[in-house]
Scaffold this active site. Structure first.
Site, PDB file in Angstrom:
ATOM      1  N   CYS A  51     -28.241 -17.773 -17.836  1.00  0.00           N
ATOM      2  CA  CYS A  51     -29.125 -18.743 -17.191  1.00  0.00           C
ATOM      3  C   CYS A  51     -28.274 -19.821 -16.521  1.00  0.00           C
ATOM      4  O   CYS A  51     -27.166 -20.124 -16.986  1.00  0.00           O
ATOM      5  CB  CYS A  51     -30.028 -19.362 -18.265  1.00  0.00           C
ATOM      6  SG  CYS A  51     -31.124 -20.672 -17.691  1.00  0.00           S
ATOM      7  N   GLY A  52     -28.771 -20.409 -15.465  1.00  0.00           N
ATOM      8  CA  GLY A  52     -28.077 -21.511 -14.823  1.00  0.00           C
ATOM      9  C   GLY A  52     -27.946 -22.726 -15.720  1.00  0.00           C
ATOM     10  O   GLY A  52     -27.115 -23.603 -15.472  1.00  0.00           O
TER      11      GLY A  52
END
Length: 180
Positions: A51-52
């Site tokens: 995930c960012g």
């Protein structure tokens, strides 16, 4: 039959007064009652490795745990692959990734769903206790719940709230005595 099962789940959550009544599976698949956190302040978070938000959240959660563990803070991480397929790995690989990349070893639990019909009972309870903005569903990876020393859910933080921005609330929870 389905309606009666729903009523049972609803009534069992209504009767539940803390997270301590919930049993989850740890990363090795063993049953773990959350009562093990009795007297501790707990951050419960749904995590993902791709995930960012992964780098900032794992880095800052480790910093918080390093700073406050001696005062009673714990972190319970629940891998979830419901958001963009961002946690495809098994629990062993997830634990290795977090330990190797972040030098962080939170209490890691079995991969779960946080929304939908197959949502973990823990997350059903958390969402009932602290609903979200507009809807109660978990909106993305790294939604964080702060639980006090008595097992009460005291605050919910959205995915974009950085863990370091939780310090004031963590310190308040740590300062409050347990009423066990």
């Amino acid at each position: 039959m389905l309606a009666s099962a729903r009523r049972f789940v609803s009534s069992s959550f209504a009767a539940m007064s803390s997270v301590y009544g919930i049993t989850v599976k740890d990363a090795q698949g063993k049953d773990t009652n959350l009562e093990k956190y009795k007297g501790k302040v707990l951050i419960i978070v749904n995590v993902a490795s791709q995930c960012g938000l992964t780098n900032s959240n794992y880095t800052q959660l480790k910093e918080l745990l390093d700073q406050y563990k001696d005062q009673g803070l714990e972190v319970a991480a629940f891998p979830c692959n419901q958001f963009g397929g961002q946690e495809p790995s098994c629990e062993i690989d997830i634990a290795s990734f977090v330990a190797d990349k972040f030098k962080f070893e939170p209490d890691l639990f079995q991969k779960i769903d946080v929304n939908g019909d197959n949502a973990s009972p823990l997350y059903k309870y958390l969402k009932k206790e602290k609903g979200g903005t507009l809807i109660d569903a978990i909106k993305w990876n790294f939604t964080k719940f702060l639980v006090d020393r008595n097992g009460n859910v005291v605050k919910r933080f959205g995915p974009t709230t950085e863990p370091k921005d939780m310090k004031k609330d963590i310190e308040a929870a740590l300062a409050a005595p347990a009423k066990l």
